[in-house]
Design a protein around this motif. Structure first.
Motif, PDB file in Angstrom:
ATOM      1  N   ASN A   2     -11.072 -13.230  -7.641  1.00 48.92           N
ATOM      2  CA  ASN A   2     -11.303 -12.831  -6.202  1.00 48.92           C
ATOM      3  C   ASN A   2      -9.486 -12.280  -6.507  1.00 48.92           C
ATOM      4  N   LEU A   3      -9.898 -12.253  -4.994  1.00 46.58           N
ATOM      5  CA  LEU A   3      -8.339 -11.494  -3.916  1.00 46.58           C
ATOM      6  C   LEU A   3      -7.540 -13.150  -4.267  1.00 46.58           C
ATOM      7  N   ASP A   4      -7.307 -14.591  -4.377  1.00 51.04           N
ATOM      8  CA  ASP A   4      -6.546 -15.806  -3.951  1.00 51.04           C
ATOM      9  C   ASP A   4      -6.329 -16.258  -5.316  1.00 51.04           C
ATOM     10  N   GLU A   5      -7.446 -16.179  -6.789  1.00 55.16           N
ATOM     11  CA  GLU A   5      -7.253 -15.843  -7.753  1.00 55.16           C
ATOM     12  C   GLU A   5      -5.680 -14.816  -8.605  1.00 55.16           C
ATOM     13  N   PHE A   6      -6.419 -13.702  -7.852  1.00 48.00           N
ATOM     14  CA  PHE A   6      -5.023 -12.510  -8.271  1.00 48.00           C
ATOM     15  C   PHE A   6      -3.845 -12.691  -7.815  1.00 48.00           C
ATOM     16  N   VAL A   7      -3.727 -13.427  -6.566  1.00 46.98           N
ATOM     17  CA  VAL A   7      -2.276 -13.560  -6.076  1.00 46.98           C
ATOM     18  C   VAL A   7      -1.386 -14.696  -6.702  1.00 46.98           C
ATOM     19  N   ASP A   8      -2.155 -15.702  -7.091  1.00 46.44           N
ATOM     20  CA  ASP A   8      -1.686 -16.659  -7.885  1.00 46.44           C
ATOM     21  C   ASP A   8      -1.390 -16.707  -9.972  1.00 46.44           C
ATOM     22  N   LEU A  19       4.175 -14.744  -3.090  1.00 48.41           N
ATOM     23  CA  LEU A  19       3.694 -13.304  -2.383  1.00 48.41           C
ATOM     24  C   LEU A  19       2.803 -13.622  -1.500  1.00 48.41           C
ATOM     25  N   GLN A  20       2.886 -12.518  -0.195  1.00 44.26           N
ATOM     26  CA  GLN A  20       1.708 -12.824   0.433  1.00 44.26           C
ATOM     27  C   GLN A  20       1.435 -11.405   1.280  1.00 44.26           C
ATOM     28  N   PHE A  21       0.244 -11.027   1.315  1.00 40.07           N
ATOM     29  CA  PHE A  21      -0.663  -9.900   1.716  1.00 40.07           C
ATOM     30  C   PHE A  21       0.328  -9.698   3.148  1.00 40.07           C
ATOM     31  N   GLY A  25      -2.436  -5.820   4.621  1.00 36.94           N
ATOM     32  CA  GLY A  25      -2.790  -6.316   3.108  1.00 36.94           C
ATOM     33  C   GLY A  25      -1.881  -5.400   2.195  1.00 36.94           C
ATOM     34  N   VAL A  26      -0.821  -5.522   2.141  1.00 34.33           N
ATOM     35  CA  VAL A  26      -0.053  -5.107   0.837  1.00 34.33           C
ATOM     36  C   VAL A  26       0.592  -5.650   0.751  1.00 34.33           C
ATOM     37  N   ILE A  27       1.470  -5.594  -0.327  1.00 31.75           N
ATOM     38  CA  ILE A  27       2.589  -6.416  -1.041  1.00 31.75           C
ATOM     39  C   ILE A  27       3.974  -5.181  -1.434  1.00 31.75           C
ATOM     40  N   SER A  28       4.945  -5.297  -1.116  1.00 32.16           N
ATOM     41  CA  SER A  28       5.460  -3.860  -1.461  1.00 32.16           C
ATOM     42  C   SER A  28       6.334  -4.317  -2.217  1.00 32.16           C
ATOM     43  N   PHE A  29       7.239  -3.987  -3.447  1.00 35.23           N
ATOM     44  CA  PHE A  29       7.540  -3.995  -4.757  1.00 35.23           C
ATOM     45  C   PHE A  29       9.027  -3.022  -4.681  1.00 35.23           C
ATOM     46  N   SER A  38       3.604  -0.066  -4.318  1.00 36.60           N
ATOM     47  CA  SER A  38       2.953  -1.438  -3.625  1.00 36.60           C
ATOM     48  C   SER A  38       2.125  -1.991  -4.097  1.00 36.60           C
ATOM     49  N   ILE A  39       1.151  -2.996  -3.807  1.00 32.64           N
ATOM     50  CA  ILE A  39      -0.494  -3.334  -3.927  1.00 32.64           C
ATOM     51  C   ILE A  39      -0.999  -3.437  -2.966  1.00 32.64           C
ATOM     52  N   GLU A  40      -2.296  -3.063  -2.899  1.00 29.18           N
ATOM     53  CA  GLU A  40      -2.948  -2.867  -1.553  1.00 29.18           C
ATOM     54  C   GLU A  40      -4.152  -3.605  -1.651  1.00 29.18           C
ATOM     55  N   LYS A  41      -4.403  -4.697  -0.741  1.00 30.89           N
ATOM     56  CA  LYS A  41      -6.164  -4.940  -1.316  1.00 30.89           C
ATOM     57  C   LYS A  41      -6.966  -4.014   0.141  1.00 30.89           C
ATOM     58  N   SER A  42      -7.937  -4.509  -0.563  1.00 35.36           N
ATOM     59  CA  SER A  42      -9.100  -3.430   0.276  1.00 35.36           C
ATOM     60  C   SER A  42      -9.452  -4.944   1.521  1.00 35.36           C
ATOM     61  N   ASP A  43      -9.839  -4.369   2.601  1.00 35.89           N
ATOM     62  CA  ASP A  43     -11.321  -4.862   3.794  1.00 35.89           C
ATOM     63  C   ASP A  43     -11.961  -5.694   3.574  1.00 35.89           C
ATOM     64  N   ASN A  44     -12.810  -5.870   2.126  1.00 33.77           N
ATOM     65  CA  ASN A  44     -13.331  -6.597   1.624  1.00 33.77           C
ATOM     66  C   ASN A  44     -13.014  -7.562   1.428  1.00 33.77           C
ATOM     67  N   ASP A  45     -11.887  -7.658   0.516  1.00 32.23           N
ATOM     68  CA  ASP A  45     -11.312  -7.747  -0.895  1.00 32.23           C
ATOM     69  C   ASP A  45     -11.412  -7.937  -2.017  1.00 32.23           C
ATOM     70  N   THR A  46     -11.974  -7.292  -2.366  1.00 29.01           N
ATOM     71  CA  THR A  46     -12.727  -6.715  -3.611  1.00 29.01           C
ATOM     72  C   THR A  46     -12.137  -5.752  -4.233  1.00 29.01           C
ATOM     73  N   LEU A  47     -10.947  -4.945  -3.933  1.00 26.84           N
ATOM     74  CA  LEU A  47     -10.309  -3.631  -5.189  1.00 26.84           C
ATOM     75  C   LEU A  47      -9.104  -4.359  -4.756  1.00 26.84           C
ATOM     76  N   VAL A  48      -7.602  -3.791  -5.630  1.00 29.14           N
ATOM     77  CA  VAL A  48      -6.102  -3.990  -5.377  1.00 29.14           C
ATOM     78  C   VAL A  48      -6.301  -2.437  -5.440  1.00 29.14           C
ATOM     79  N   THR A  49      -5.408  -1.453  -4.628  1.00 28.99           N
ATOM     80  CA  THR A  49      -4.774  -0.578  -5.253  1.00 28.99           C
ATOM     81  C   THR A  49      -3.671  -0.611  -5.000  1.00 28.99           C
ATOM     82  N   ILE A  50      -3.389  -0.108  -6.613  1.00 30.66           N
ATOM     83  CA  ILE A  50      -1.332   0.280  -6.893  1.00 30.66           C
ATOM     84  C   ILE A  50      -0.762   1.380  -5.900  1.00 30.66           C
TER      85      ILE A  50
END
Length: 146
Positions: A2-8, A19-21, A25-29, A38-50
């Motif tokens: 899930n999204l929390d596991e991904f961030v961890d 790291l925090q969105f 819903g974006v983390i930039s580096f 940037s890594i962006e999460k989807s609205d329903n937290d099921t996808l991430v997009t670079i």
């Protein structure tokens, strides 16, 4: 995952913490001191997009540039598996790749992220220099910074 596991797992693997969105819903580096992705999460937290801006569509030789971008985009041959798109309102060209979190493994993501950053660097420089056909040589492994 899930999204929390991904961030961890991303924090542990990258050494970047915490790291925090953002509210959007974006983390930039920044990597290699000049390229932003940037890594962006989807609205329903099921996808991430670079995603990353790789340049602007040139005012001259647009046809040859677009042809090269479309050719590179075909089956991800010259994009490291990512896709290229353009924002028609700004003529900005973007590189992006989306991952489903439920099947994502962090090692696979990091391999894809490394490939993405190398491709981003190649295409950014190609668009800046009007060369349009970047070589598919490996660049040095990117160094990540927040």
């Amino acid at each position: 995952m899930n999204l929390d596991e991904f961030v961890d797992q991303f924090q542990q693997k990258s050494g970047m913490s915490p790291l925090q969105f953002s509210d959007e819903g974006v983390i930039s580096f920044i990597f290699n001191g000049e390229f932003t992705a940037s890594i962006e999460k989807s609205d329903n937290d099921t996808l991430v997009t670079i995603h990353a801006k790789i340049g602007d569509l040139p005012t001259e030789n647009q046809e040859s540039c677009m042809k090269a971008l479309l050719e590179a985009n075909l089956f991800g041959q010259k994009t490291g598996g990512a896709s290229i798109g353009m924002d028609a309102s700004t003529n900005e060209v973007y590189l992006f790749r989306t991952f489903a979190l439920h099947t994502l493994e962090i090692d696979y993501f990091f391999d894809a992220l490394t490939s993405f950053m190398q491709t981003q660097q190649q295409w950014t420089l190609a668009l800046q220099n009007n060369t349009y056909l970047p070589k598919q040589e490996k660049t040095a492994e990117p160094k990540l910074y927040l």
